[in-house]
Scaffold this active site. Sequence first.
Site, PDB file in Angstrom:
ATOM      1  N   SER A 164      41.217  39.059  37.389  1.00 28.15           N
ATOM      2  CA  SER A 164      40.206  38.190  36.780  1.00 28.15           C
ATOM      3  C   SER A 164      39.002  38.057  37.680  1.00 28.15           C
ATOM      4  O   SER A 164      39.114  38.121  38.917  1.00 28.15           O
ATOM      5  CB  SER A 164      40.841  36.809  36.583  1.00 28.15           C
ATOM      6  OG  SER A 164      39.847  35.833  36.370  1.00 28.15           O
ATOM      7  N   TYR A 181      46.290  29.327  39.425  1.00 32.10           N
ATOM      8  CA  TYR A 181      46.160  30.525  38.585  1.00 32.10           C
ATOM      9  C   TYR A 181      45.314  31.590  39.301  1.00 32.10           C
ATOM     10  O   TYR A 181      45.722  32.746  39.447  1.00 32.10           O
ATOM     11  CB  TYR A 181      45.526  30.161  37.230  1.00 32.10           C
ATOM     12  CG  TYR A 181      44.849  31.319  36.564  1.00 32.10           C
ATOM     13  CD1 TYR A 181      45.591  32.325  35.954  1.00 32.10           C
ATOM     14  CD2 TYR A 181      43.456  31.459  36.586  1.00 32.10           C
ATOM     15  CE1 TYR A 181      44.970  33.417  35.374  1.00 32.10           C
ATOM     16  CE2 TYR A 181      42.824  32.542  36.015  1.00 32.10           C
ATOM     17  CZ  TYR A 181      43.587  33.517  35.411  1.00 32.10           C
ATOM     18  OH  TYR A 181      42.960  34.605  34.860  1.00 32.10           O
ATOM     19  N   LYS A 220      46.131  35.561  41.216  1.00 30.23           N
ATOM     20  CA  LYS A 220      45.417  36.841  41.021  1.00 30.23           C
ATOM     21  C   LYS A 220      45.011  37.433  42.380  1.00 30.23           C
ATOM     22  O   LYS A 220      45.157  38.633  42.622  1.00 30.23           O
ATOM     23  CB  LYS A 220      44.190  36.645  40.137  1.00 30.23           C
ATOM     24  CG  LYS A 220      44.499  36.192  38.717  1.00 30.23           C
ATOM     25  CD  LYS A 220      45.266  37.246  37.935  1.00 30.23           C
ATOM     26  CE  LYS A 220      45.610  36.785  36.541  1.00 30.23           C
ATOM     27  NZ  LYS A 220      46.567  37.660  35.840  1.00 30.23           N
TER      28      LYS A 220
HETATM   29  N1  UFG Z   1      32.793  25.170  28.443  1.00 29.10           N
HETATM   30  C1  UFG Z   1      32.294  24.060  27.816  1.00 29.10           C
HETATM   31  N2  UFG Z   1      33.132  23.334  27.014  1.00 29.10           N
HETATM   32  C2  UFG Z   1      34.435  23.690  26.796  1.00 29.10           C
HETATM   33  C3  UFG Z   1      34.918  24.847  27.430  1.00 29.10           C
HETATM   34  C4  UFG Z   1      34.075  25.564  28.258  1.00 29.10           C
HETATM   35  O1  UFG Z   1      31.119  23.699  27.990  1.00 29.10           O
HETATM   36  O2  UFG Z   1      35.135  22.987  26.057  1.00 29.10           O
HETATM   37  C5  UFG Z   1      31.895  25.980  29.304  1.00 29.10           C
HETATM   38  C6  UFG Z   1      32.335  26.072  30.754  1.00 29.10           C
HETATM   39  O3  UFG Z   1      31.824  24.983  31.482  1.00 29.10           O
HETATM   40  C7  UFG Z   1      31.762  27.419  31.156  1.00 29.10           C
HETATM   41  C8  UFG Z   1      31.840  28.248  29.872  1.00 29.10           C
HETATM   42  O4  UFG Z   1      31.918  27.297  28.822  1.00 29.10           O
HETATM   43  O5  UFG Z   1      30.412  27.294  31.521  1.00 29.10           O
HETATM   44  C9  UFG Z   1      33.052  29.169  29.811  1.00 29.10           C
HETATM   45  O6  UFG Z   1      34.228  28.391  30.046  1.00 29.10           O
HETATM   46  P1  UFG Z   1      35.683  29.007  29.789  1.00 29.10           P
HETATM   47  O7  UFG Z   1      36.661  27.923  30.104  1.00 29.10           O
HETATM   48  O8  UFG Z   1      35.750  29.631  28.444  1.00 29.10           O
HETATM   49  O9  UFG Z   1      35.759  30.191  30.829  1.00 29.10           O
HETATM   50  P2  UFG Z   1      35.652  30.153  32.428  1.00 29.10           P
HETATM   51  O10 UFG Z   1      34.519  31.053  32.771  1.00 29.10           O
HETATM   52  O11 UFG Z   1      35.635  28.800  32.973  1.00 29.10           O
HETATM   53  O12 UFG Z   1      37.060  30.746  32.797  1.00 29.10           O
HETATM   54  C10 UFG Z   1      37.316  32.084  32.568  1.00 29.10           C
HETATM   55  C11 UFG Z   1      38.797  32.326  32.299  1.00 29.10           C
HETATM   56  C12 UFG Z   1      39.618  32.052  33.530  1.00 29.10           C
HETATM   57  C13 UFG Z   1      39.010  32.683  34.748  1.00 29.10           C
HETATM   58  C14 UFG Z   1      37.559  32.318  34.877  1.00 29.10           C
HETATM   59  C15 UFG Z   1      36.859  32.966  36.029  1.00 29.10           C
HETATM   60  O13 UFG Z   1      39.274  31.513  31.264  1.00 29.10           O
HETATM   61  O14 UFG Z   1      40.878  32.633  33.309  1.00 29.10           O
HETATM   62  O15 UFG Z   1      36.877  32.735  33.694  1.00 29.10           O
HETATM   63  O16 UFG Z   1      36.929  34.312  35.897  1.00 29.10           O
HETATM   64  F1  UFG Z   1      39.654  32.225  35.836  1.00 29.10           F
END
Ligand code: UFG
Length: 337
Positions: free
Chosen positions: A125, A150, A154
Site C-alpha cells: 500500500s 495495518y 505492510k
Molecule cells: N474522507 C472524507 N470522509 C470520509 C472518508 C474519507 O473526507 O468519510 C477523505 C479522507 O480524509 C482522505 C480521502 O477522503 O482525504 C480518502 O480517504 P480514504 O479513507 O478513502 O483513503 P485513505 O487515503 O485515507 O486510505 C487509503 C487506504 C488505506 C491506505 C491509505 C494510504 O484505504 O488502506 O490509503 O495508502 F493505508
Amino acid sequence: MSILVTGGAGYIGSHTVVELLNNNVEVIIIDDFSNSKPEVLEKIKQITKKDFKFYRMDYGNAEELKKVFEENPSIEGVMNFAGYKAVGESVQKPLEYYTNNISGTLTLLNTMKKYNVKKFVFSSSATVYGEENDIPYVETMKTGSTTNPYGTTKVFIERILQDLYKSDTTWNIAILRYFNPIGAHESGLIGEEPQGIPNNLMPYIVRVASGELKELSVFGNDYPTPDGTGVRDYLHVVDLAKGHVKALEKLNKDQQGLHIYNLGTGRGYSVLEIVHTFEKVTGKKVQYKIVDRREGDIAIAYADTKKSHEELGWIAEKNLEDMCKDSWNYIEKSQKK
Ligand code: UFG
C-alpha cells in the site's frame, strides 16, 4: 500451471481473478469469507465463463495450506490478497492484524518454500511511504513511519520479503503498492462491500447517494490543496487488477528478482472533486458537511507511475467518471436483487 490467489473473493482479489481468468491463467482461490461473500465466486464464473478450484480456509492455517499445495502440484505462483485492511480497526485490534497479515504471510511463504514455489505477488500500500516523503511517491524512497498497525504490517512484510530475497535470489517477487482503488467491474456483478459503516471515501459516498447514510463528513477543508480538502490518487479497481496480470507477466519473463511498483494513476483528486464528479455522472445528490481533519490523514498523496509504466507496460486507463459510474452501478445492481 496455476496461480494460487489468497483472499480471491475479496474486493481486489475478485477483480484480479477475473483478469487472470480472462488472460487464460489457471486460478485456485483460498478464502475464509471473513470479509467477503461466497456468492462472489459464482459472479466471477458468470463474468468470465471460466471455472476454478476453491478452498474455504484461513490462509494462515499451515496444515490446510500444505494440503492445497500437495493436491495442486500445478501451483507455480501465489498472489496474496488475504490481509485485513481497515486502518481504524487495526488500531483497536493490533494482535488480530499482526497475526492475520504477518503470521499468515509467513505461513504462506514457508509453505511456498517447502514446495519450491517462489513466485509471489504481494498487495502492499501507498501507506508505506508514511508522512515524511515528498510527493509524488517514488518506489526508491525510504519507507516512512506508519501511524497504525495495518500500515505497519505492510512495511514489515515488505521488509521480510526483501530479507528473503537477499537470502535466496531465486525468489521472484513483486511488491505492488496500491494507491486508492475504487470502482467496480463494469458488469456490476462484483464490487466493494465493506461490512458496517465504511471508512473509505467512495464506499461512504455511494451509501449517502443511496439514502442508506445521511451525509458524508468531509474531513477537513483547510489542507494546503486547491479546495482545502485532501487529495488522493484514486484508480479503477479493474486497472489495478490488470496491473497484477502485468506483474505476473514480468515475473514469468525475468524468472527471479524483487521488484516494487506503485499502482496509481499519477494524479490526485480532492474529496470535493470526487463528490462533484460522482454527482455529475450519476445524477445523485451527495449531502456533505465539513468536519475536523481525521487523525493520521495527510494533505496530498499520489504516485510516480514511471516505473510501472516502463517496466510493466501498465497504465491506468479508466478515468474518474468511469470510477464513479461503476461504483454506483454496482450498488444499484446489488440493491435491485
Ligand atoms: N474522507 C472524507 N470522509 C470520509 C472518508 C474519507 O473526507 O468519510 C477523505 C479522507 O480524509 C482522505 C480521502 O477522503 O482525504 C480518502 O480517504 P480514504 O479513507 O478513502 O483513503 P485513505 O487515503 O485515507 O486510505 C487509503 C487506504 C488505506 C491506505 C491509505 C494510504 O484505504 O488502506 O490509503 O495508502 F493505508
